[in-house]
Design a protein around this motif. Structure first.
Motif, PDB file in Angstrom:
ATOM      1  N   ARG A 131       0.843  -1.193   0.000  1.00  8.62           N
ATOM      2  CA  ARG A 131       0.000   0.000   0.000  1.00  8.62           C
ATOM      3  C   ARG A 131       0.883   1.251   0.000  1.00  8.62           C
ATOM      4  O   ARG A 131       1.842   1.362   0.761  1.00  8.62           O
ATOM      5  CB  ARG A 131      -0.918  -0.004   1.217  1.00  8.62           C
ATOM      6  CG  ARG A 131      -1.871   1.191   1.264  1.00  8.62           C
ATOM      7  CD  ARG A 131      -2.949   0.976   2.307  1.00  8.62           C
ATOM      8  NE  ARG A 131      -2.388   0.753   3.633  1.00  8.62           N
ATOM      9  CZ  ARG A 131      -3.117   0.368   4.688  1.00  8.62           C
ATOM     10  NH1 ARG A 131      -4.416   0.132   4.538  1.00  8.62           N
ATOM     11  NH2 ARG A 131      -2.543   0.200   5.856  1.00  8.62           N
ATOM     12  N   VAL A 132       0.543   2.198  -0.863  1.00  9.24           N
ATOM     13  CA  VAL A 132       1.294   3.441  -0.984  1.00  9.24           C
ATOM     14  C   VAL A 132       0.896   4.377   0.153  1.00  9.24           C
ATOM     15  O   VAL A 132      -0.291   4.588   0.421  1.00  9.24           O
ATOM     16  CB  VAL A 132       1.028   4.108  -2.346  1.00  9.24           C
ATOM     17  CG1 VAL A 132       1.764   5.438  -2.444  1.00  9.24           C
ATOM     18  CG2 VAL A 132       1.456   3.178  -3.474  1.00  9.24           C
ATOM     19  N   VAL A 133       1.914   4.943   0.789  1.00  9.40           N
ATOM     20  CA  VAL A 133       1.682   5.898   1.877  1.00  9.40           C
ATOM     21  C   VAL A 133       1.831   7.314   1.322  1.00  9.40           C
ATOM     22  O   VAL A 133       2.873   7.663   0.761  1.00  9.40           O
ATOM     23  CB  VAL A 133       2.682   5.672   3.027  1.00  9.40           C
ATOM     24  CG1 VAL A 133       2.445   6.687   4.138  1.00  9.40           C
ATOM     25  CG2 VAL A 133       2.567   4.248   3.554  1.00  9.40           C
ATOM     26  N   GLY A 134       0.794   8.129   1.438  1.00  7.96           N
ATOM     27  CA  GLY A 134       0.849   9.506   0.946  1.00  7.96           C
ATOM     28  C   GLY A 134       0.917   9.581  -0.562  1.00  7.96           C
ATOM     29  O   GLY A 134       1.834  10.209  -1.115  1.00  7.96           O
ATOM     30  N   TYR A 135      -0.018   8.951  -1.258  1.00  4.89           N
ATOM     31  CA  TYR A 135      -0.017   8.933  -2.726  1.00  4.89           C
ATOM     32  C   TYR A 135      -0.298  10.328  -3.270  1.00  4.89           C
ATOM     33  O   TYR A 135      -1.238  11.004  -2.852  1.00  4.89           O
ATOM     34  CB  TYR A 135      -1.059   7.938  -3.222  1.00  4.89           C
ATOM     35  CG  TYR A 135      -1.205   7.896  -4.725  1.00  4.89           C
ATOM     36  CD1 TYR A 135      -0.155   7.457  -5.520  1.00  4.89           C
ATOM     37  CD2 TYR A 135      -2.391   8.298  -5.331  1.00  4.89           C
ATOM     38  CE1 TYR A 135      -0.274   7.411  -6.895  1.00  4.89           C
ATOM     39  CE2 TYR A 135      -2.527   8.249  -6.705  1.00  4.89           C
ATOM     40  CZ  TYR A 135      -1.472   7.813  -7.488  1.00  4.89           C
ATOM     41  OH  TYR A 135      -1.593   7.772  -8.857  1.00  4.89           O
ATOM     42  N   ASP A 136       0.518  10.758  -4.243  1.00  6.57           N
ATOM     43  CA  ASP A 136       0.361  12.054  -4.894  1.00  6.57           C
ATOM     44  C   ASP A 136       0.132  11.828  -6.384  1.00  6.57           C
ATOM     45  O   ASP A 136       1.091  11.602  -7.138  1.00  6.57           O
ATOM     46  CB  ASP A 136       1.608  12.921  -4.676  1.00  6.57           C
ATOM     47  CG  ASP A 136       1.430  14.340  -5.204  1.00  6.57           C
ATOM     48  OD1 ASP A 136       0.358  14.629  -5.783  1.00  6.57           O
ATOM     49  OD2 ASP A 136       2.354  15.143  -5.037  1.00  6.57           O
ATOM     50  N   PRO A 137      -1.126  11.859  -6.847  1.00 12.94           N
ATOM     51  CA  PRO A 137      -1.398  11.558  -8.258  1.00 12.94           C
ATOM     52  C   PRO A 137      -0.836  12.587  -9.217  1.00 12.94           C
ATOM     53  O   PRO A 137      -0.596  12.284 -10.390  1.00 12.94           O
ATOM     54  CB  PRO A 137      -2.930  11.531  -8.311  1.00 12.94           C
ATOM     55  CG  PRO A 137      -3.376  12.349  -7.157  1.00 12.94           C
ATOM     56  CD  PRO A 137      -2.346  12.155  -6.091  1.00 12.94           C
ATOM     57  N   ALA A 138      -0.609  13.798  -8.766  1.00 13.72           N
ATOM     58  CA  ALA A 138      -0.114  14.842  -9.665  1.00 13.72           C
ATOM     59  C   ALA A 138       1.398  14.742  -9.865  1.00 13.72           C
ATOM     60  O   ALA A 138       1.900  14.795 -10.993  1.00 13.72           O
ATOM     61  CB  ALA A 138      -0.486  16.223  -9.114  1.00 13.72           C
ATOM     62  N   ALA A 139       2.149  14.625  -8.779  1.00 10.67           N
ATOM     63  CA  ALA A 139       3.608  14.617  -8.867  1.00 10.67           C
ATOM     64  C   ALA A 139       4.181  13.240  -9.173  1.00 10.67           C
ATOM     65  O   ALA A 139       5.207  13.119  -9.850  1.00 10.67           O
ATOM     66  CB  ALA A 139       4.207  15.146  -7.562  1.00 10.67           C
ATOM     67  N   ASP A 140       3.527  12.183  -8.704  1.00 12.03           N
ATOM     68  CA  ASP A 140       4.069  10.823  -8.867  1.00 12.03           C
ATOM     69  C   ASP A 140       2.906   9.859  -9.089  1.00 12.03           C
ATOM     70  O   ASP A 140       2.520   9.104  -8.209  1.00 12.03           O
ATOM     71  CB  ASP A 140       4.878  10.425  -7.627  1.00 12.03           C
ATOM     72  CG  ASP A 140       5.651   9.129  -7.823  1.00 12.03           C
ATOM     73  OD1 ASP A 140       5.718   8.637  -8.966  1.00 12.03           O
ATOM     74  OD2 ASP A 140       6.176   8.600  -6.822  1.00 12.03           O
ATOM     75  N   ALA A 141       2.343   9.897 -10.309  1.00  6.98           N
ATOM     76  CA  ALA A 141       1.156   9.095 -10.596  1.00  6.98           C
ATOM     77  C   ALA A 141       1.439   7.600 -10.509  1.00  6.98           C
ATOM     78  O   ALA A 141       0.576   6.813 -10.120  1.00  6.98           O
ATOM     79  CB  ALA A 141       0.618   9.438 -11.981  1.00  6.98           C
ATOM     80  N   ALA A 142       2.649   7.177 -10.871  1.00 14.17           N
ATOM     81  CA  ALA A 142       3.002   5.755 -10.839  1.00 14.17           C
ATOM     82  C   ALA A 142       3.516   5.320  -9.477  1.00 14.17           C
ATOM     83  O   ALA A 142       3.830   4.146  -9.286  1.00 14.17           O
ATOM     84  CB  ALA A 142       4.046   5.444 -11.899  1.00 14.17           C
ATOM     85  N   ALA A 143       3.627   6.252  -8.530  1.00 10.67           N
ATOM     86  CA  ALA A 143       4.099   5.963  -7.166  1.00 10.67           C
ATOM     87  C   ALA A 143       5.463   5.299  -7.163  1.00 10.67           C
ATOM     88  O   ALA A 143       5.740   4.410  -6.360  1.00 10.67           O
ATOM     89  CB  ALA A 143       3.082   5.095  -6.438  1.00 10.67           C
ATOM     90  N   GLU A 144       6.321   5.749  -8.078  1.00 12.05           N
ATOM     91  CA  GLU A 144       7.657   5.155  -8.167  1.00 12.05           C
ATOM     92  C   GLU A 144       8.556   5.583  -7.007  1.00 12.05           C
ATOM     93  O   GLU A 144       9.481   4.862  -6.630  1.00 12.05           O
ATOM     94  CB  GLU A 144       8.305   5.551  -9.496  1.00 12.05           C
ATOM     95  CG  GLU A 144       7.588   4.978 -10.712  1.00 12.05           C
ATOM     96  CD  GLU A 144       8.225   5.432 -12.015  1.00 12.05           C
ATOM     97  OE1 GLU A 144       9.103   6.326 -11.949  1.00 12.05           O
ATOM     98  OE2 GLU A 144       7.857   4.899 -13.081  1.00 12.05           O
ATOM     99  N   HIS A 145       8.313   6.776  -6.454  1.00 11.22           N
ATOM    100  CA  HIS A 145       9.167   7.282  -5.391  1.00 11.22           C
ATOM    101  C   HIS A 145       8.423   7.375  -4.060  1.00 11.22           C
ATOM    102  O   HIS A 145       8.951   7.950  -3.110  1.00 11.22           O
ATOM    103  CB  HIS A 145       9.697   8.668  -5.773  1.00 11.22           C
ATOM    104  CG  HIS A 145      10.360   8.713  -7.118  1.00 11.22           C
ATOM    105  ND1 HIS A 145      11.570   8.091  -7.381  1.00 11.22           N
ATOM    106  CD2 HIS A 145       9.968   9.269  -8.293  1.00 11.22           C
ATOM    107  CE1 HIS A 145      11.908   8.281  -8.636  1.00 11.22           C
ATOM    108  NE2 HIS A 145      10.952   8.986  -9.229  1.00 11.22           N
ATOM    109  N   ALA A 146       7.239   6.834  -3.993  1.00  6.59           N
ATOM    110  CA  ALA A 146       6.446   6.933  -2.769  1.00  6.59           C
ATOM    111  C   ALA A 146       6.808   5.806  -1.811  1.00  6.59           C
ATOM    112  O   ALA A 146       7.261   4.722  -2.223  1.00  6.59           O
ATOM    113  CB  ALA A 146       4.956   6.875  -3.090  1.00  6.59           C
ATOM    114  N   ALA A 147       6.605   6.064  -0.546  1.00  7.04           N
ATOM    115  CA  ALA A 147       6.835   5.030   0.469  1.00  7.04           C
ATOM    116  C   ALA A 147       5.676   4.045   0.462  1.00  7.04           C
ATOM    117  O   ALA A 147       4.533   4.399   0.175  1.00  7.04           O
ATOM    118  CB  ALA A 147       6.957   5.683   1.846  1.00  7.04           C
ATOM    119  N   THR A 148       5.992   2.781   0.755  1.00  9.93           N
ATOM    120  CA  THR A 148       4.964   1.742   0.766  1.00  9.93           C
ATOM    121  C   THR A 148       4.996   0.989   2.082  1.00  9.93           C
ATOM    122  O   THR A 148       6.005   0.984   2.795  1.00  9.93           O
ATOM    123  CB  THR A 148       5.173   0.749  -0.390  1.00  9.93           C
ATOM    124  OG1 THR A 148       6.455   0.124  -0.264  1.00  9.93           O
ATOM    125  CG2 THR A 148       5.056   1.451  -1.736  1.00  9.93           C
ATOM    126  N   ALA A 149       3.892   0.349   2.387  1.00  7.50           N
ATOM    127  CA  ALA A 149       3.787  -0.458   3.604  1.00  7.50           C
ATOM    128  C   ALA A 149       3.135  -1.789   3.250  1.00  7.50           C
ATOM    129  O   ALA A 149       2.158  -1.829   2.493  1.00  7.50           O
ATOM    130  CB  ALA A 149       2.960   0.279   4.658  1.00  7.50           C
TER     131      ALA A 149
END
Length: 205
Positions: A131-149
């Motif tokens: 699960r992506v923590v703090g998903y940002d659809p505008a800056a990182d739609a693919a969640a490549e740099h987002a933290a996950t849990a």
């Protein structure tokens, strides 16, 4: 592939869940199916299957005829061609075996369906999701740099965003918001060939 989940109250099983259905036919399945097949010999249970009900009626009539034939004298007493007594019994036994084998096949199919459903339910509760923590659809739609849990698929809520990479199970229902992948949906649709799913497609769920 990034997926935004839209689970209902009772989340469906993962589309890519690998199932291991029982072998096509084995002695263990036959033994398990026999009690159900014998219960299905009840004519009230055969009402929903007119063809087998007709065979059941024919088997019952032939059995009564085979029992009564020695006392009635058979066709020979009325000038007809003599019919050996074993012949009528053979027809009766053959008809009963036809009904029994049809019931066994139906019971085996029901058992396989229940086993596959149980396997899907077990997979649903044991599948892990990123699960992506703090998903940002505008800056990182693919969640490549987002933290996950890592969480269990049973803990996913509506609008949660998860990341699924090659070889992983899709943890639940949802819409693809980024990426493309071939998905094995055989556990749900029965289609053996993987299908392409991508964001923005006509079938992205």
């Amino acid at each position: 592939m990034t997926l935004i989940t839209t689970p209902s109250e009772q989340q469906d099983a993962p589309a890519s869940a690998p199932t291991t259905p029982p072998r096509s036919f084995g002695w263990a399945q036959l033994v398990q199916a026999l009690p159900g097949a014998l219960r299905k010999l009840d004519p009230t249970a055969l009402v929903r299957n007119p063809v087998m009900l007709l065979v059941w009626v024919g088997a019952a009539f032939t059995t009564v005829l085979a029992i009564a034939e020695p006392f009635l004298g058979g066709p020979a007493s009325s000038g007809g061609t003599p019919v050996p007594a074993p012949f009528t019994w053979g027809i009766a036994i053959w008809l009963w075996l036809t009904v029994l084998f049809a019931n066994v096949a139906e019971s085996v199919a029901e058992g396989r369906g229940k086993a596959q459903a149980a396997s899907l339910r077990k997979t649903r509760t044991s599948t892990m999701a990123r699960r992506v923590v703090g998903y940002d659809p505008a800056a990182d739609a693919a969640a490549e740099h987002a933290a996950t849990a890592q969480v269990s698929s049973a803990e996913l809520q509506r609008d949660d965003v998860v990341i699924v990479t090659a070889g992983e199970l899709i943890p639940g229902d949802g819409d693809i918001v980024a990426g493309i992948a071939t998905v094995d949906e055989s556990a749900i649709t029965g289609e053996s060939a993987p299908v392409i799913r991508e964001s923005g497609g006509d079938r992205s769920a």
